[in-house]
Design an enzyme around this catalytic site. Structure first.
Site, PDB file in Angstrom:
ATOM      1  N   ASP A  25       0.772  -1.116  -0.027  1.00 33.69           N
ATOM      2  CA  ASP A  25       0.187   0.096  -0.010  1.00 33.69           C
ATOM      3  C   ASP A  25       1.140   1.272   0.006  1.00 33.69           C
ATOM      4  O   ASP A  25       2.049   1.194   0.208  1.00 33.69           O
ATOM      5  CB  ASP A  25      -0.830  -0.067   1.287  1.00 33.69           C
ATOM      6  CG  ASP A  25      -0.038   0.055   2.391  1.00 33.69           C
ATOM      7  OD1 ASP A  25       0.365   1.147   2.826  1.00 33.69           O
ATOM      8  OD2 ASP A  25       0.169  -1.168   3.038  1.00 33.69           O
TER       9      ASP A  25
ATOM     10  N   ASP B  15       0.879   3.701   2.042  1.00 32.60           N
ATOM     11  CA  ASP B  15       1.058   4.225   3.744  1.00 32.60           C
ATOM     12  C   ASP B  15      -0.422   5.368   3.685  1.00 32.60           C
ATOM     13  O   ASP B  15      -1.352   4.933   3.207  1.00 32.60           O
ATOM     14  CB  ASP B  15       2.119   4.797   3.936  1.00 32.60           C
ATOM     15  CG  ASP B  15       2.240   5.133   5.438  1.00 32.60           C
ATOM     16  OD1 ASP B  15       2.027   4.121   6.406  1.00 32.60           O
ATOM     17  OD2 ASP B  15       2.898   6.040   5.892  1.00 32.60           O
TER      18      ASP B  15
END
Length: 296
Positions: free
Chosen positions: A216, A218
């Protein structure tokens, strides 16, 4: 080195989030070990991959029972050392801190920036024995090159090098923290488990490298959704097969013997006078440094 100090290579795998066991390999034995530093995360599974023994340990325990800060890294590394492991490949889920890295890509970091809070036991030394090892380059370059090559051969997109931010967790970053790590550190990825694991591997004279699986962005990316557990789990499922394939390829590519500097990292580490090292300390440190203590 002028003398032949090569050691037979034995691979250990520390599996992180999403990689709790090795798929489709021959299991030789399961080892439940005790250490002077407590219990490892779980029993260690000895497998046969390409005709060589490979030891697998789930970092968070089977069923993912342990928070990053609850993982007894000292016991984990000591247990691997007991079984003769010389090279550890860490498989770890990470957040992505750079736009050129996409979810599902792999990274083989070459640096670590510590943002833990000092509550994790990070050394085998102390309590009667003092030692210091160098840690300027926290990952083994030789093993890191093999891990990157193996992951690419298995079909992964791999980014070589970069700084791994090790945060305390278990919460993910605030937006301010995420932007700080990108701006001030130039971090490539962020995770919660590289430390103290890498420090302890160095002290234990074990080559250590990481296959960091990007899950991902973040919370810094303005056009992507903020990190969520659901999105991470989906990426982890997709990456698990790729990580297993990379492990097999690392086992195939590793040499039979190695004389890497990591395997001698504590050669001059111990500075406590021999007469000041008690028998109790010698017994506690026997697996790690018995070959040095016997010479003192």
């Amino acid at each position: 080195m002028t003398e032949n100090t090569s050691k037979p290579v034995r691979l250990g795998i520390i599996g992180g989030s999403g990689v709790y066991h090795m798929e489709g390999v021959e299991v030789i034995a399961e080892h439940t070990l005790e250490t002077p530093f407590g219990d490892p995360s779980d029993s260690l599974v000895e497998t046969n991959i390409h005709g060589r023994p490979v030891i697998f340990l789930p970092r968070h325990g089977r069923g993912h029972r342990l928070l990053p800060s609850e993982v007894n890294a000292r016991a984990n590394i000591h247990a691997l050392k007991q079984l003769g492991v010389t090279h550890v490949m860490s498989v770890s889920a990470v957040g992505i801190m750079q736009e050129q890295i996409a979810p599902g890509d792999m990274v083989t970091p070459d640096q670590i920036f510590d943002r833990t809070r000092g509550q994790r036991a990070s050394t085998f030394f102390g309590n009667g024995i003092v030692g210091h090892v160098t840690f300027a380059d926290p990952f083994c370059d030789e093993l890191r090159a093999i891990v990157g090559s193996a992951a690419r051969s298995s079909g992964a997109t791999v980014h070589e090098g970069g700084t791994y931010i090790c945060m305390e967790g278990p919460q993910f970053s605030t937006r301010a923290e995420s932007h700080f790590y990108r701006r001030e550190v130039g971090a490539a990825v962020i995770g919660m488990t590289a430390l103290p694991e890498a420090k302890l591997a160095r002290e234990a004279e074990i080559c250590y490298a990481m296959l960091a699986m990007g899950t991902d962005y973040d919370c810094w990316h303005e056009t992507e959704e903020d990190v969520s557990v659901e999105s991470i789990i989906e990426i982890l499922r997709n990456n698990a097969a790729l990580a297993n394939a990379a492990v097999r390829e690392v086992a195939r590519q590793l040499p039979e013997e190695s004389d890497c500097e990591c395997l001698h990292a504590a050669r001059f580490a111990i500075i406590t006078a021999p007469e000041a090292i008690s028998d109790e300390v010698k017994e506690r440190m026997k697996v790690l440094y018995g070959h040095y203590l016997d010479q003192k």
